[in-house]
Design a protein around this motif. Structure first.
Motif, PDB file in Angstrom:
ATOM      1  N   VAL A  90       9.079  73.013   1.813  1.00 57.12           N
ATOM      2  CA  VAL A  90       8.938  74.093   2.791  1.00 57.12           C
ATOM      3  C   VAL A  90       7.505  74.207   3.302  1.00 57.12           C
ATOM      4  N   SER A  91       6.536  73.753   2.512  1.00 54.85           N
ATOM      5  CA  SER A  91       5.136  73.912   2.900  1.00 54.85           C
ATOM      6  C   SER A  91       4.826  73.222   4.220  1.00 54.85           C
ATOM      7  N   CYS A  92       5.489  72.104   4.471  1.00 60.94           N
ATOM      8  CA  CYS A  92       5.252  71.378   5.722  1.00 60.94           C
ATOM      9  C   CYS A  92       6.412  71.485   6.700  1.00 60.94           C
ATOM     10  N   HIS A  93       7.637  71.518   6.187  1.00 61.79           N
ATOM     11  CA  HIS A  93       8.794  71.381   7.073  1.00 61.79           C
ATOM     12  C   HIS A  93       9.386  72.694   7.570  1.00 61.79           C
ATOM     13  N   ALA A  94       8.998  73.822   6.979  1.00 64.98           N
ATOM     14  CA  ALA A  94       9.405  75.109   7.559  1.00 64.98           C
ATOM     15  C   ALA A  94       8.591  75.339   8.826  1.00 64.98           C
ATOM     16  N   ALA A  95       9.128  76.141   9.733  1.00 62.15           N
ATOM     17  CA  ALA A  95       8.403  76.439  10.969  1.00 62.15           C
ATOM     18  C   ALA A  95       7.089  77.130  10.645  1.00 62.15           C
ATOM     19  N   PRO A  96       6.008  76.801  11.346  1.00 63.05           N
ATOM     20  CA  PRO A  96       4.728  77.476  11.101  1.00 63.05           C
ATOM     21  C   PRO A  96       4.862  78.988  11.227  1.00 63.05           C
ATOM     22  N   GLY A  97       4.396  79.702  10.191  1.00 61.21           N
ATOM     23  CA  GLY A  97       4.460  81.153  10.220  1.00 61.21           C
ATOM     24  C   GLY A  97       5.819  81.738   9.926  1.00 61.21           C
ATOM     25  N   ALA A  98       6.749  80.920   9.464  1.00 63.48           N
ATOM     26  CA  ALA A  98       8.093  81.420   9.186  1.00 63.48           C
ATOM     27  C   ALA A  98       8.056  82.477   8.089  1.00 63.48           C
ATOM     28  N   PRO A  99       8.769  83.601   8.259  1.00 64.96           N
ATOM     29  CA  PRO A  99       8.827  84.605   7.185  1.00 64.96           C
ATOM     30  C   PRO A  99       9.540  84.038   5.971  1.00 64.96           C
ATOM     31  N   GLU A 100       9.354  84.694   4.836  1.00 65.14           N
ATOM     32  CA  GLU A 100       9.879  84.187   3.568  1.00 65.14           C
ATOM     33  C   GLU A 100      11.373  83.903   3.643  1.00 65.14           C
ATOM     34  N   GLY A 101      12.113  84.756   4.337  1.00 60.01           N
ATOM     35  CA  GLY A 101      13.560  84.593   4.400  1.00 60.01           C
ATOM     36  C   GLY A 101      14.033  83.441   5.259  1.00 60.01           C
ATOM     37  N   GLU A 102      13.116  82.805   5.995  1.00 63.74           N
ATOM     38  CA  GLU A 102      13.507  81.708   6.886  1.00 63.74           C
ATOM     39  C   GLU A 102      12.863  80.380   6.512  1.00 63.74           C
ATOM     40  N   VAL A 146      -1.796  78.248  -1.624  1.00 65.60           N
ATOM     41  CA  VAL A 146      -0.926  79.424  -1.784  1.00 65.60           C
ATOM     42  C   VAL A 146       0.535  78.996  -1.792  1.00 65.60           C
ATOM     43  N   GLU A 147       0.925  78.198  -0.797  1.00 66.08           N
ATOM     44  CA  GLU A 147       2.317  77.755  -0.721  1.00 66.08           C
ATOM     45  C   GLU A 147       2.668  76.818  -1.861  1.00 66.08           C
TER      46      GLU A 147
END
Length: 302
Positions: free
Chosen positions: A56-68, A275-276
């Motif tokens: 998730v550190s790289c592949h989640a959308a930048p700034g995505a909230p925790e639930g997303e 942090v992530e």
């Protein structure tokens, strides 16, 4: 006549040399049997590997909230001395993501840096570390990712100047740097230490940030985990060896507590990109954090 012979011989040598180079550096997917008969994937272990790798550190959308953050839509821009890499969508979307991929295609990307079309992938995707992962863990990870939400987001192409935009050259990079050998040799390693080595050198890919690189972007393994300039250009990634400039004053318990809670022995807290990473480490079983700590205290000091 003699000049023509010399020129002809030189051209022939160039052709042979080029052919040899292309043969030695061609994309090299793993044998099909690597991915056969692995059995039903273990989704619980796949989730564990997912946290080990910090996907998730790289592949989640930048700034995505925790639930997303489990929506692996990609899009993050990774700046480097070679240009800017844009992280791809690896959600199970059949068009924008990897929903249409086979296990072999996913595994070859992970362990050999070979794309679905047989192309070389850039090592901004840390396959040089993932090469140490077991096929079983890759199978479980792939199955777990396929349970996550889909995203139709299409990340922009990499923004790289010449000659770094020539994928053919990546074959030479792999020839120099891609292997599955241990980063360090640990004498008399017990099972816990072996587990820590696997986590740090493989799915955890800690060396990708904590080890300095040479001019070609390869890791200087003689300075394994000795700290490195921040690839984003600001600050420095710390030394995490047991040396004086690293974790000498930290006990294994201190490292375990840091990975679990984010607090250092002097009551400071984790910051920056760590942090992530720490959030992902906190999701692991206690024995994995203990194994990582044991490994970090056993490697050569710098």
């Amino acid at each position: 006549m003699r000049f023509s012979i010399v020129v002809g011989a030189a051209l022939a040598l160039c052709v042979v040399g080029t052919g040899t180079f292309l043969l030695l550096t061609a994309p090299d997917p793993m044998p099909e049997e690597t991915w056969a008969n692995l059995g039903e994937p273990d989704l619980a272990n796949g989730e564990r590997v997912f946290s080990e790798g910090g996907c998730v550190s790289c592949h989640a959308a930048p700034g995505a909230p925790e639930g997303e953050k489990l929506v692996l839509s990609g899009g993050m821009a990774l700046k480097s001395p070679f240009g800017t890499f844009h992280v791809p969508n690896i959600s199970p979307d059949e068009t924008a993501g990897i929903g249409g991929w086979s296990l072999a295609e996913f595994g070859n990307a992970m362990k050999r840096g070979v794309g679905r079309e047989g192309e070389h992938l850039y090592p901004s995707f840390p396959y040089a570390s993932y090469a140490r992962m077991t096929p079983s863990d890759v199978n479980d990870l792939f199955a777990y990712i396929r349970t996550l939400p889909k995203s139709a987001n299409v990340a922009p192409p990499h923004d790289l100047p010449f000659p770094f935009n020539v994928r053919l050259a990546l074959g030479g990079w792999k020839f120099l740097y891609l292997n599955d050998a241990p980063r360090v040799v640990l004498a008399d390693a017990d099972d816990r230490l072996k587990r820590g080595q696997y986590l740090v050198e493989g799915p955890g890919h800690c060396g990708e940030c904590h080890t300095p690189r040479d001019e070609l972007g390869g890791l200087k393994t003689a300075e394994w985990l000795a700290g490195a300039p921040n690839p984003e250009g600001q600050g420095r990634i710390p030394n995490i060896t047991p040396g004086e400039k690293g974790l000498r004053a930290w006990s294994e318990g201190d490292i375990v507590t840091y990975l679990e809670t984010g607090f250092t022995p002097d009551y400071d807290s984790v910051g920056g990109s760590m942090v992530e990473v720490q959030k992902n480490m906190a999701k692991l079983p206690a024995e994995d954090r203990e194994a990582i700590a044991a490994y970090l205290k056993a490697i050569p000091a710098h």
